[in-house]
Design an enzyme around this catalytic site. Structure first.
Site, short mmCIF file in Angstrom:
data_model
loop_
_atom_site.label_atom_id
_atom_site.label_comp_id
_atom_site.label_asym_id
_atom_site.label_seq_id
_atom_site.Cartn_x
_atom_site.Cartn_y
_atom_site.Cartn_z
N HIS A 80 64.70 15.34 -20.83
CA HIS A 80 65.10 15.23 -22.24
C HIS A 80 65.55 13.81 -22.49
CE1 HIS A 80 64.78 19.50 -22.72
NE2 HIS A 80 65.81 19.78 -21.95
N GLY A 151 62.11 26.61 -22.27
CA GLY A 151 62.88 27.26 -21.22
C GLY A 151 64.04 28.03 -21.83
N CYS A 181 57.68 20.23 -14.93
CA CYS A 181 57.55 21.69 -14.82
C CYS A 181 56.99 22.12 -13.46
CB CYS A 181 56.69 22.25 -15.95
SG CYS A 181 57.30 21.78 -17.58
#
Length: 217
Positions: A80, A151, A181
């Site tokens: 992020h 998620g 991922c």
């Protein structure tokens, strides 16, 4: 006939440290009651890598000094950072509805569809991949590249938190410092690289609007 969720309140949290958002999500969920309104939290984080419950830490190849935070969501490692539209879904899936309750699989499908619809509004084609939550580009040079990650944490009470992150205008280099991922060599992309020069706030609100539309059932 599909179930219907009550519409959530949209909360703008602005720029916030991931750890603060994580703590707030858990506190909100701990304190909520059957009558607590659902909420969508719009947030933007400073750079951070987060690990899902099943994540292999070795998928963080070199964090380059960026914090790595263990979370309680599903999934593997993701990144992020600034320029990413993140929305956390603080929902109660067991809340009684006239047409029944929404199951986790259907909830994920609706979130993914909201991302697909958001991208379509900017003339970008998004698609799902079986067994790989999130949204990927459906055509062109970047076909198969991941543009949005998903998620969730769904407690036994049916209450959810964590959510979805759409790459809008980011420094994509940190994605190369992990196996995104859990997939080695998975390409990641953002809307800016694809020629979409939309302000982050515009995309945040567009995604929130499409999520709200999907949550109508």
């Amino acid at each position: 006939m599909q179930a219907t969720l009550s519409l959530p309140t949209i909360i703008q949290r602005g720029k916030e440290c991931y750890s603060d958002s994580f703590a707030a999500m858990r506190s909100f969920t701990d304190a909520r009651t059957p009558s607590t309104p659902d909420e969508l939290w719009i947030v933007e984080h400073p750079p951070v890598f987060t690990l899902g419950l099943g994540a292999d830490p070795s998928h963080v190849l070199d964090p380059h000094g960026i914090p790595v935070v263990q979370t309680d969501r599903g999934g593997e490692v993701t990144y992020h950072g600034p320029g990413q539209a993140i929305i956390y879904l603080m929902m109660d899936l067991r809340r009684p509805q006239p047409q029944g309750r929404v199951l986790a699989k259907e909830f994920v499908r609706r979130i993914e569809q909201a991302v697909i619809d958001t991208l379509a509004a900017y003339n970008l084609e998004g698609e799902r991949k079986a067994g790989a939550p999130g949204i990927y580009l459906g055509g062109g040079t970047w076909k198969g590249a991941k543009i949005a990650a998903l998620g969730l944490k769904i407690r036994g009470t049916g209450c959810t938190y964590h959510g979805v992150a759409l790459n809008v205008d980011m420094d994509l280099a940190p994605f190369s410092w992990i196996n995104p991922c859990g997939y080695q060599g998975l390409r990641t992309i953002d809307m800016k690289t694809l020629g979409v020069a939309a302000p982050l706030q515009e995309v945040q609100l567009a995604l929130a609007g499409h999520l709200t539309e999907q949550l109508k059932g």
